[in-house]
Structures are given as structure tokens and as C-alpha cells.
Design an enzyme around this catalytic site. Sequence first.
Site, PDB file in Angstrom:
ATOM      1  N   LYS A   1      63.723  22.113  23.727  1.00 51.81           N
ATOM      2  CA  LYS A   1      64.110  20.741  24.052  1.00 51.81           C
ATOM      3  C   LYS A   1      63.521  20.375  25.412  1.00 51.81           C
ATOM      4  O   LYS A   1      63.385  21.243  26.286  1.00 51.81           O
ATOM      5  CB  LYS A   1      65.636  20.673  24.084  1.00 51.81           C
TER       6      LYS A   1
ATOM      7  N   MET B   1      69.263  12.415  28.202  1.00 52.71           N
ATOM      8  CA  MET B   1      69.986  13.191  27.171  1.00 52.71           C
ATOM      9  C   MET B   1      71.425  12.719  27.037  1.00 52.71           C
ATOM     10  O   MET B   1      72.293  13.494  26.656  1.00 52.71           O
ATOM     11  CB  MET B   1      69.906  14.684  27.497  1.00 52.71           C
TER      12      MET B   1
ATOM     13  N   SER C   1      71.741  14.634  21.689  1.00 50.42           N
ATOM     14  CA  SER C   1      70.464  14.455  22.355  1.00 50.42           C
ATOM     15  C   SER C   1      69.405  15.452  21.902  1.00 50.42           C
ATOM     16  O   SER C   1      68.242  15.269  22.254  1.00 50.42           O
ATOM     17  CB  SER C   1      70.659  14.561  23.860  1.00 50.42           C
TER      18      SER C   1
ATOM     19  N   ILE D   1      76.451  18.787  25.970  1.00 57.84           N
ATOM     20  CA  ILE D   1      77.476  18.501  26.977  1.00 57.84           C
ATOM     21  C   ILE D   1      78.579  17.619  26.402  1.00 57.84           C
ATOM     22  O   ILE D   1      79.621  17.429  27.010  1.00 57.84           O
ATOM     23  CB  ILE D   1      76.837  17.873  28.241  1.00 57.84           C
ATOM     24  N   GLY D   2      78.322  17.070  25.200  1.00 59.98           N
ATOM     25  CA  GLY D   2      79.345  16.246  24.549  1.00 59.98           C
ATOM     26  C   GLY D   2      79.168  16.292  23.033  1.00 59.98           C
ATOM     27  O   GLY D   2      79.894  15.639  22.281  1.00 59.98           O
ATOM     28  N   GLY D   3      78.179  17.082  22.604  1.00 60.77           N
ATOM     29  CA  GLY D   3      77.895  17.198  21.167  1.00 60.77           C
ATOM     30  C   GLY D   3      76.409  17.225  20.870  1.00 60.77           C
ATOM     31  O   GLY D   3      75.984  17.151  19.711  1.00 60.77           O
ATOM     32  N   SER D   4      75.600  17.357  21.912  1.00 58.55           N
ATOM     33  CA  SER D   4      74.147  17.169  21.799  1.00 58.55           C
ATOM     34  C   SER D   4      73.411  18.227  20.995  1.00 58.55           C
ATOM     35  O   SER D   4      72.274  18.002  20.580  1.00 58.55           O
ATOM     36  CB  SER D   4      73.528  17.063  23.190  1.00 58.55           C
TER      37      SER D   4
END
Lengths: 553, 553
Positions: A134, A185, A211, A233-236
Amino acid sequence: MTKQSYLDIAKEKRAARDSKFIKEWLLKADQLPGTGVKDVLNWPVSSGFLSAKEIEITESDFPTLAKHIKSKTWTAYDVTSAFCHRASIAHQLVNCLSEVFFEEGLARAKELDDIYARTGELVGAFHGIPISLKDNLNVKGQATTIGFVGFSFNPVEFEEDSCLVSMLRDMGAVFSFKTNVPVAMMMPDSINHIYGETVSPFNRDLSSGGSSGGECALGALLGRIYCGIGSDIGGSLRIPAALQNLFTLRPSSGRFPTLGSRSGLPGLESVASVNGPISTTLSNLELYCKTLVNEGKPWLHDPKCLEIPWRDTELPEKLVFGVLKDDGVVKPYPAISRAIDTTIASLKKAGHEVIEWEPLNHERLTAIVGEFFLSDGGKHCKEYAGLTGEPFFEYMKMYETAKNMGVAELWDLQVERTKLCKEYLERWNSTAYQTSSGRAIDAIIMPVSPYSGVEVGKFCYIGYTAVFNALDWSAGVIPVTRADKAVDVQDKSYTPRNVKDQATYDSFEAEKINGGAAAVQIVCKKLQEEKCVAIMKVVAKLLGTDTYWNKSL
Amino acid sequence: MTKQSYLDIAKEKRAARDSKFIKEWLLKADQLPGTGVKDVLNWPVSSGFLSAKEIEITESDFPTLAKHIKSKTWTAYDVTSAFCHRASIAHQLVNCLSEVFFEEGLARAKELDDIYARTGELVGAFHGIPISLKDNLNVKGQATTIGFVGFSFNPVEFEEDSCLVSMLRDMGAVFSFKTNVPVAMMMPDSINHIYGETVSPFNRDLSSGGSSGGECALGALLGRIYCGIGSDIGGSLRIPAALQNLFTLRPSSGRFPTLGSRSGLPGLESVASVNGPISTTLSNLELYCKTLVNEGKPWLHDPKCLEIPWRDTELPEKLVFGVLKDDGVVKPYPAISRAIDTTIASLKKAGHEVIEWEPLNHERLTAIVGEFFLSDGGKHCKEYAGLTGEPFFEYMKMYETAKNMGVAELWDLQVERTKLCKEYLERWNSTAYQTSSGRAIDAIIMPVSPYSGVEVGKFCYIGYTAVFNALDWSAGVIPVTRADKAVDVQDKSYTPRNVKDQATYDSFEAEKINGGAAAVQIVCKKLQEEKCVAIMKVVAKLLGTDTYWNKSL
């Protein structure tokens, strides 16, 4: 001297990237499927542009690749070349690559072959294995834009690898490109002003998610060779993996090294950005984790890593699952509900125990994660966007107006988060009183997001994933099925509960999202990554999706 | 209604505490040693106020106590009573207790005896074992002031134990009092407006240190039965342990539960407050750690705890040490230098390898820790002091004037800290090139503070400890020797390097600090607590201080 506009810089950057492709691998417009062709999953193999050997290589998982490289059936160069060729085709289908450095990858592969020929020794456990990255991971000699135009040539080249990249490189892994991300992201669609949007190969009208969308759109086209590194960091990791029916693992912080990655929110620690593998096979995913931790010893290189080996796990014969069908905030699309039901049925049929998991604090924990993201008042994102004056996308407008929070307020928010996490843990413990075994549940089975496919700009709820970022728990994703307009019909009698639920309900169009992916999330507690992977294997096997990406060659 | 002054409230609180002592255990002024008697270490035993049985009990370590309780030679009540009686005498010598609840402890001990008599089963691994608590741990039914007058009766009683207290209680531990701390636990002397100052039993003209000063002054008077819990965010376990020649372990965050403790800086996470055991014996300390982790499983109760068992350690036969004699910022007192030299000589004699440890970033990391402490602009401390209008002590004046930092700035500071930690880790790794074994060092041996005893108000440098809070590494303290005015003379030719070095140099008065404690710090990396304790055992044995607190009975 007039200042270049962000559009000019983006154009220049795109051109620079495009010049790095290998000409012979570039297809003409009329050789590519038309925009009317939505599902391109089989196209790289069926199109005839890959040789039989290239297909065989790219349809091999890591253990198979390693075996063939060791036995010299294939060279590292063969493998990298096939990998890059297929990635090049994938890119032309879904626009997934950002930095392209095929030449460097091929040169490194050649070097590895030479070392092996000369010494008879492989460089390490990943000798000649291609790993996709990534675009938040720095690679020596390359840029890292994380979607900001201002980072296109800033720096032109990083002088050092990120910690993870350096470790993998030392173990023999080969890097040839990086994949597209949303700006900073911090959006659930992989779109930015440099490279535009990465779409889903399941249905090119749909978003690849974010992301790690560039990774996942690519991965779904790359065959069983594919293993890439995304971040979460939140579902990426989980959101795009689910939108492309890939396997992934969001680890707890401290398992895998994150040092030296580029971030839109550098220094944020209230919720940790972690990275993890995404793959078409569980064998790649597990080998990656085990090798990285046990041979790489990340704690020697990243001061935030925990000195914990990748441990062998023995699962109880009969597992106990908590199932969450709907978090009470946003109701999932029908195909997601069907994926959950299918999973429950498979588990029950195999004799595992399934109880209901009642969500607790999901909405507030998700909101707190959002407050942490914005707690610097968007200072860093504004600064990066300000380098060129590029405008924020709609999803990120809030970064423009956010207020730099005081640390005193942050502390109070952290206290609240910890209190909610304690309550969540207690609820988990309390399931021991509900199960026939008297044991607390082993894992939660639940949606990854409400969406079994979603158009760019319509993803509006990360609550199914972000809660586990707040908790810092381990969470995996496995494929289940695909959305089918004939089966997955909307309940017209449903009354949405809030604005996001309404928006999600309204965005559902069976025809439009037809063929989208429907995966499930498997959640274990903090630092239970090994257990999570072991359970992913059990559940995928029961579902028959452990071989989801196998092609008969 | 006139508002009570903070002095009135403090007086009321003191009176409330004093009323909780057992009358028969209180000594008259003329029964106590006069203020001219500085060293009172032997007084509790030699004074004649304890019975032979009380002395025998309080001179027994945990394994011995457990054995006698199990065999019913002693009851839990006997043990608690002896413990409280001796603590009561200690308090009258050094002013170390804050909350006193002997009655509750004795009642619980009785209850444990009844359970054992009735069921034949011990409640848990700590059945009847008395454990002392620093006054930041909440105990159901008691207050927790952390030195703020405004918390004297706010709440009058906590309704719940702190997580750690609850776990230990479930395992059978008995609590009968809590110990004095500095205001907010943010000063290196244990002084506050409620209880005044806790002094060192090594020399009552000297400070007990802070912030676990109440614990350590008590512990040095309590015999081999003593094990107490202190906390450490910048040196608060290690500094007072060293000033009283006790054993302690500052663990990495996540090993022991901290949930539900009271703090002057609640929600601060940029540097973690941890808690750990302080003891007169390594057997108590090790048993505490192992039992708490392996039987208590803190990760089931505290969402921040890591699911890592207390692991068996096998040390290499020949260890490699890095030795730091002087961090280049503040030069230690002569007795501290002598303690380090004595340790080096013992290690070398036993065949262990010793190389020099060159400090890196100590000054900046210490400064960053200080910035983290103040990053809420002192808001929380000011609010708590403001409850009664009590003034700040000199050490804490900076909390009055600090500015509430913006989160954007905090992120940048966190980035810098992480970078410095990486450099520190790399330096550790690089020692592999310096050692004859080719292995990196196993531990650092270094001072805990510059002071082998210090008067209240003169402790001005926490750099020897705080750097490991920034790094979140494991660090233990073991006793070495005592300051001796005949031997430990100041180098008159030394030119101090900076203001703190000058102040430290100037504060040295051989006569005044005579008899002060001189300990050393043993530092291992993050999460190497087991290794750290194993090395503490090796080094203390070589020094002959593993039996430092043994009394011949």
C-alpha cells in the site's frame, strides 16, 4: 515563475508513473474490456495476454512459489515478471497502482537469483516472493504520496525503507509497485487527485473501498500469488478486503511494525494505525504473519512492537461464537445478512455453538474514533493539501473545519474510551453464563460493513469495523458469497433508524450492486491474532471459501 | 455557611485517619525515639513493642507465610494483626500511612480463616497474605486522596475496588491501609497538605522520595513480609525504592492492571503510568508478579492489559551488561558511583561481561516526558487543587502556569519521542558489535537517581528513571549499600555541567545524607520483565544483597 496548479502536478506525477510500465505489457483500448463489462475477475487469465507459465506462477501460493524457487523450477525473476505482468493488466482494468517500479523489482529478483546461484543459499524465508505494498509504506528510491498531490515529488525518492519493508526485503521479498489509496487514507473510497479512483473488479461501477482499495482491487485480479500489505485505523484493511472477498487480518497494535510509514495523521496514538496482510489465500496470510514475527522479530526494529512470538494455537474442538447480525445503528444490505446466515448455518451444522452477540457502545466508540481522527483540527491534512492547494473531497471536508482539540479534552476522551472498552470486555466475559460449555465465546461473527458493494461516495458507516480499532482487537475477514439481485432483495417494510441508516437504505439498488462481494468479519480479543487466523481457517473451510480464489488450471 | 479552608478539611481528614488506629498500638511520645534518632530501621524489632510471634510473622516472606497459613500454624488473622501492628509502629516513626482500615483488614482475615476452616480450601494463591497499597488504588469502602485535600471525602468511600485490588482480593490478599503520596503523585517527595511528609527510616532528616514514598518508608520498616504496590510514570516506584534500598520492578505497560486507579493526570497516555511491586525480598516480588499474571490473567479484566503469561526465563550462563555511570546530565553522588563500581566488580569477578553504555537522548526524552505531564495545561491538577483552594507546592508550580497543548502539537511530540526510542533501540542492538559474545547486552546497570539520600525539596532530576518511562521498558531496583560519610566524599575539582547538575552538586552534604541508601537500577527492554527479575536475582546474589533485609531472629 508561476506556481504549478495541483492538477498540473498530478498530471506530471501520473505521467511519471505511466512511463514506468513495461511497454509490451500495455494493452490498447480495443484490447481491453469495454466499460460495459463490469465483472473483470477472470479477465487477466481468460484474456490470453498471460502465458501459461505466467498463469501457473500467479496461481501459486507462497509455499508453492518457495518450493519452486528453491528447486530452481522457477527463478525469482520468472516469478516477479509474471507478478508484474499480471499486475500491469489488473491496473488497466481497475486503476490500482500508484508507484510503479517494475524495473527495480526485476533487478532485485535477478540479484536474488544470482546470490542463490553463487552461494547455494536463499537470502531468507521470502526469497523471491513478491509482496504488494500500500502506498503508505516507504520504499527506498520511491515516493509515497498517500494520495496528496503535494507529496508527488516530496521527496522525489525516500532514502529509507519503512521498517516493515526493510525487514521483508532482508528476508528476500521483492517489491515492484505500490497501490492506490484515498487522500490521507482517511476515506472509504480509494480516490485522490493524482490517480483518480480505483474500482472493484467484482463490478467496475462500484468502489474498491478504502483505504486499502488499491491493494484489494489488485489482489482480486492477481491470483493465489497475491499477498499485499494494507493498513487499518478504522477499517481500512477490512472494508476493501470485504468489498473484494479477500482474506485479511487486522492485528492488534504492536504485532507488526508500523515505524516509518507515511500518514495523514502522524503522531496520532489515541487509536493506532496498524498494518496487516491481505491475500487470496489463507496460506499466504498465515505464512506472512508467522515468518514476519518469528523470523523478523519486529521488536528488535520497531520500538512499539511487542516481544511476542507468533504462537501455535490449539482450538477447542467445538467453538463458541457470538453472532452480530445488525449493530442497531445501520442495517446491512441483504447479501451481507445472507452471508451471516450462511455462516451461522455452517457453524451450527458442524456442531459449533452460536449465541447472539449484543453490541455494546458501538455507536459511541465509533464516534470517539472519529473524534480522535479530527483531534489535531485537521492541521496535518490541511498542511499537506495546502502544499498545492488541492481541494478536499466531500468525505474529508470535516478536516477543513475541525478544531485543534486541547490535550485536556483529549485525556477526558481517552478516559471515556477506556471505560467503554472495559464494558465491552466485561460483556465478552459474561457470555460464559450464556453458553452450554460455560466458556466465554471464542469469536464474534459479524458484518464488516453494511455494504455488499457500494458506489463511490456512498459509503457512510464504518461502525462495524471502527469499534475494534477503539478496542485494538484482532479481526479477520473471509469471503462468503456475492450479491445476487435475484435473491438479495430489500425489505420494503423496514424503517431506517437514523440518518446513516436511511442513507444506507436509500443507496441500495439490487441491480447496481449485483455481483458485489459479501464477506464476514471474525473478531477475537486483543493479541489473539493466532487464534483469529486459526478460526478464519475453520470457518472458511466450513463455508468452502478457503478455496474461493482457486482456479482450475 | 462559611466554606471550610483546606487546612480545616485536611485536619478533619487526619483526625479521621488517626481515629482508625488501634489504640493499644499507639505509642506515647516518650516511648518513641527522639527526633535526634535518624536511623530507625531496626526500631520496630528492637523496641520491644512487637511480640516474638509478631516479629517472626513479619520477618517471613510470602512463601513462608503461605506455608504457615496452609498448615494452620498461623491464621490469616495472626498475620494481618502482626502486619498492622508493625505498620502502626512504622507510621509513628516515618508518617507513612494515609488511609487506615485495620478493622476491615482484620475482619477480612477472620473471614478467610472461617472459609478455610469450613471448606478446607484456601480462597486463592494470596489467601491471608497482606499487601500494602499506594494511595492511588481504590479500595471499596475507603477514600483515595492522592494527596489532594479536595479528595479527602470525595467520595467518602469508593464503591468499587481498582481492577488490581479486586483481582488480588479475589485471590485472598488482605488490605488494611494505604500509604502516603505527593500531591497528584507528581513530586519526588511524598508530601501533601493532608498528611505532611513521609521521611526515610534510613535517616529521618531525608526524604522518602516519591511518589511511592509512603510505601517505601513503610516497607523498609516492615520486615520480609512486606510487599506493596506502587506506581511509576517517571520513576515513582524506582526512586523511593532506591532511597530505601528496596527491591522493585517497573513493568512495561500492559503487564499489570492499572484500570480504575486514581490519577492526577487522568487520561494521559503519551507516557503510561504503570504499577508494580515493591518488596524487601525478591521472593515476594517474583511470586507477586507470577501469581498476578498467571492466575489473575489481567487481560480478562483490564482492556489495556496484554495477554502474555509470566514466562519462565533461562538466562545465558555468562551475561552481558552495559554500564552507565553518569548520564552526562547530572553526576551522581559518590555513594551511587560506589554502588555502581561495586556492582561492576561483582559482575566481572563472576565472569560476566561488562561494557560501557553510552546514554542516548536521555535529556530530551526526559524533557518530553515532562512535556507530556504538563500537556493538559495542568487542567486536571488545578481542578483538584481548586476544590479546596489548596496551594501548589514549589515542585508543582509549573502545573499552575502550563498551557493546554493542542493535540496537533502533541502528535508532533509523539512522533519525536518515537524517533528517539527507535534510536535508543538501535543503540542497544549495536552493542552486539562491542561484546566478545557477539550478543547485544542483556541489561543496563545504572543509577536510579543521582541521590544516595536527599532532603525534602532538593530532588531535582528524574532523568535516570524517566527515560525508561518514555521507552516503556522494564526496570528493576536492587539494594547495594549505604552512604558512608567517611568514604563517599565529593570530588571538589568537579565543575557542574548545567543548572540541575550544579544544584545536585551543591546539595551534597556528606554528613547530612550519611546512612542514606545506595541502590542500582537494572534495565531490560520492553516486556522483558521476567528477564529483568531473573537478572535482579543474579546481581543481588553476587552482591550479597538478596538477603539485605534478612534479620537473624
